[in-house]
Design a protein around this motif. Structure first.
Motif, mmCIF file in Angstrom:
data_model
loop_
_atom_site.group_PDB
_atom_site.id
_atom_site.type_symbol
_atom_site.label_atom_id
_atom_site.label_comp_id
_atom_site.label_asym_id
_atom_site.label_seq_id
_atom_site.Cartn_x
_atom_site.Cartn_y
_atom_site.Cartn_z
ATOM 1 N N LEU A 19 33.384 24.580 31.968
ATOM 2 C CA LEU A 19 33.127 26.083 32.553
ATOM 3 C C LEU A 19 32.279 26.662 32.017
ATOM 4 O O LEU A 19 32.137 26.835 30.842
ATOM 5 N N GLU A 20 30.992 26.687 32.511
ATOM 6 C CA GLU A 20 30.081 27.890 31.873
ATOM 7 C C GLU A 20 30.628 29.138 31.934
ATOM 8 O O GLU A 20 31.308 29.312 32.559
ATOM 9 N N SER A 21 29.946 30.038 31.157
ATOM 10 C CA SER A 21 30.605 31.452 31.101
ATOM 11 C C SER A 21 30.819 32.126 32.145
ATOM 12 O O SER A 21 32.191 32.595 32.361
ATOM 13 N N HIS A 22 30.134 32.293 33.371
ATOM 14 C CA HIS A 22 30.514 33.091 34.622
ATOM 15 C C HIS A 22 31.720 32.224 35.236
ATOM 16 O O HIS A 22 32.619 32.986 35.790
ATOM 17 N N ALA A 23 31.786 30.858 35.357
ATOM 18 C CA ALA A 23 32.676 30.208 35.793
ATOM 19 C C ALA A 23 34.070 30.332 35.249
ATOM 20 O O ALA A 23 34.977 30.510 35.868
ATOM 21 N N PHE A 24 33.892 30.181 33.919
ATOM 22 C CA PHE A 24 35.024 30.520 32.972
ATOM 23 C C PHE A 24 35.753 31.963 33.358
ATOM 24 O O PHE A 24 37.125 31.978 33.556
ATOM 25 N N LEU A 25 35.096 32.818 33.335
ATOM 26 C CA LEU A 25 35.637 34.152 33.511
ATOM 27 C C LEU A 25 36.402 34.489 35.010
ATOM 28 O O LEU A 25 37.475 35.025 35.240
ATOM 29 N N ARG A 26 35.708 33.708 35.848
ATOM 30 C CA ARG A 26 36.190 33.665 37.423
ATOM 31 C C ARG A 26 37.427 33.118 37.289
ATOM 32 O O ARG A 26 38.682 33.261 37.959
ATOM 33 N N ASP A 27 37.502 31.765 36.852
ATOM 34 C CA ASP A 27 38.772 31.004 36.839
ATOM 35 C C ASP A 27 39.975 31.674 35.942
ATOM 36 O O ASP A 27 40.982 31.510 36.603
ATOM 37 N N LEU A 28 39.613 31.991 34.945
ATOM 38 C CA LEU A 28 40.364 32.904 34.094
ATOM 39 C C LEU A 28 41.141 33.864 34.806
ATOM 40 O O LEU A 28 42.298 33.917 34.701
ATOM 41 N N LYS A 29 40.324 34.784 35.605
ATOM 42 C CA LYS A 29 40.829 35.859 36.332
ATOM 43 C C LYS A 29 41.881 35.270 37.477
ATOM 44 O O LYS A 29 43.021 35.959 37.441
ATOM 45 N N ALA A 30 41.503 34.300 38.117
ATOM 46 C CA ALA A 30 42.422 33.552 39.128
ATOM 47 C C ALA A 30 43.649 33.354 38.661
ATOM 48 O O ALA A 30 44.783 33.394 39.314
ATOM 49 N N GLU A 31 43.571 32.650 37.426
ATOM 50 C CA GLU A 31 44.685 32.005 36.875
ATOM 51 C C GLU A 31 45.679 33.196 36.181
ATOM 52 O O GLU A 31 46.750 33.068 36.346
ATOM 53 N N ALA A 32 45.067 34.198 35.604
ATOM 54 C CA ALA A 32 45.718 34.937 34.792
ATOM 55 C C ALA A 32 46.618 36.129 35.942
ATOM 56 O O ALA A 32 47.731 36.481 35.499
ATOM 57 N N MET A 33 46.062 36.195 37.029
ATOM 58 C CA MET A 33 46.708 36.997 37.907
ATOM 59 C C MET A 33 48.084 36.456 38.418
ATOM 60 O O MET A 33 48.876 37.135 38.966
ATOM 61 N N HIS A 34 48.308 34.976 38.169
ATOM 62 C CA HIS A 34 49.629 34.401 38.478
ATOM 63 C C HIS A 34 50.175 33.975 37.218
ATOM 64 O O HIS A 34 51.408 32.975 37.607
ATOM 65 N N ALA A 35 50.245 34.704 36.381
ATOM 66 C CA ALA A 35 50.913 34.523 34.943
ATOM 67 C C ALA A 35 52.379 34.893 35.194
ATOM 68 O O ALA A 35 52.638 35.925 36.074
ATOM 69 N N LYS A 36 53.320 34.101 34.594
ATOM 70 C CA LYS A 36 54.531 34.440 34.728
ATOM 71 C C LYS A 36 55.432 34.957 33.512
ATOM 72 O O LYS A 36 56.163 35.701 33.410
ATOM 73 N N ARG A 37 54.872 34.295 32.210
ATOM 74 C CA ARG A 37 55.661 34.509 31.091
ATOM 75 C C ARG A 37 54.718 35.242 30.002
ATOM 76 O O ARG A 37 55.031 36.180 29.419
ATOM 77 N N LEU A 38 53.391 34.693 29.965
ATOM 78 C CA LEU A 38 52.584 34.932 28.718
ATOM 79 C C LEU A 38 51.113 34.783 28.934
ATOM 80 O O LEU A 38 50.800 33.889 29.794
#
Length: 337
Positions: A19-38
């Motif tokens: 993932l290049e920079s922008h794609a990384f931040l977008r994917d990170l945000k989508a995954e982090a929103m569904h974090a359950k523990r840490l």
């Protein structure tokens, strides 16, 4: 370079996807929103700029009950932008105080979100803040629940948008191993250079930061030494030391070698008491040595965008990436990678 991070990815990236920079931040945000523990982030530098603010937004999107931790090298307390705070404090105290206040603000905002902020590698001597390149923790990673792990070369500053870089996303058992290793690093259970098998195709190498020793650099030199057809590399710096010698030897035996790196800085006014000046000087020395070598390595300069990625590809079969610039100067400075 646009700084719009609002759009969400059309799909989540898969295991071992680059993932290049922008794609990384977008994917990170989508995954982090569904974090359950840490949610645990680590980088050498975080700045109070548009990318730093986006990381703050991502942490804010994490559900409230989730444990949030931020590990950042004390570099972010010693360097603001590319300015070395200790020198500015001595020469320009009012300006330095304002810069420090601005930088402290973003970490207070992380804490206000319930984030535990850890500054690693605090200076061991009074003079280290004047020469903040020594004894640094250069590791970059992001762990979500041990089910998703991002590993690569990205710091959280606008430099991310100005220089080519990437992260690789891992899921499944490999992400869990990386998460466990992250926990061991933070608990101080890894005290020496270490190699860990992630799966049948991948290993993780860790530099513990002992000056002059690097399992990562040693393996890179070994890979280049066994190259049969090609060596392609990308780095902030032109290779020096052992790697430079290995590339020259590969070139001599007919292996195609090339290094992608940033172009030589054209603005002399950028030179001064700042970190960019020191890094440019290190790079100039390597360029002169390469120029004088009988077996010159082909250098591909990027005229419009700098390079921050760290990547070595040998014979199109072996890919080596992470936080290490594969520079012997960094190894001598005792950098954790």
């Amino acid at each position: 370079m646009t700084r719009n991070f609002e759009t969400m990815p059309e799909r989540l990236a898969g295991n071992k996807e680059v993932l290049e920079s922008h794609a990384f931040l977008r994917d990170l945000k989508a995954e982090a929103m569904h974090a359950k523990r840490l949610v645990i982030a680590q980088a050498m530098a975080i700045e109070n700029d548009s990318v730093g603010q986006e990381l703050l937004t991502i942490f804010n999107a994490v559900p409230q009950h989730v444990r949030k931790e931020l590990y950042v090298d004390s570099w972010s307390q010693m360097v603001h932008g590319d300015r070395i705070h200790a020198w500015d404090k001595a020469l320009f105290p009012e300006q330095a105080a304002q810069m420090k206040k601005n930088q402290d603000d973003i970490f207070e905002r992380f804490r206000a979100l319930g984030t535990d902020v850890h500054f690693t590698n605090q200076p061991k001597n009074a003079w280290v803040p004047f020469f903040p390149f020594l004894d640094r923790n250069h590791v970059k990673g992001f762990d979500i629940d041990g089910r998703v792990f991002y590993l690569g070369g990205i710091n959280y500053s606008d430099e991310l948008l100005e220089r080519a870089d990437f992260m690789v996303k891992f899921t499944g058992p490999v992400a869990k191993k990386l998460s466990d290793t992250f926990a061991d690093l933070h608990a101080g259970r890894i005290e020496s250079d270490t190699q860990i098998s992630l799966d049948e195709y991948s290993d993780l190498c860790i530099d513990s930061g002992k000056p002059g020793e690097s399992i990562i650099l040693n393996r890179a030199v070994n890979l280049v030494g066994h190259a049969e057809e090609s060596v392609e590399s990308a780095s902030v710096f032109l290779p020096d030391g052992q790697l430079s010698s290995a590339l020259a030897a590969a070139q001599k035996k007919g292996v195609h070698t090339e290094v992608a790196t940033s172009g030589v800085p054209h603005k002399l006014k950028d030179w001064g008491l700042n970190t960019d000046s020191v890094m440019h000087l290190v790079d100039v020395v390597s360029r002169v040595r390469n120029f004088l070598s009988r077996n010159k390595v082909t250098v591909l300069e990027t005229p419009f965008r700098g390079v921050h990625a760290k990547l070595l590809i040998v014979d199109g079969k072996h890919a080596y990436f992470g936080s290490h610039n594969l520079a012997e100067s960094g190894v001598k400075a005792g950098t954790e990678e």
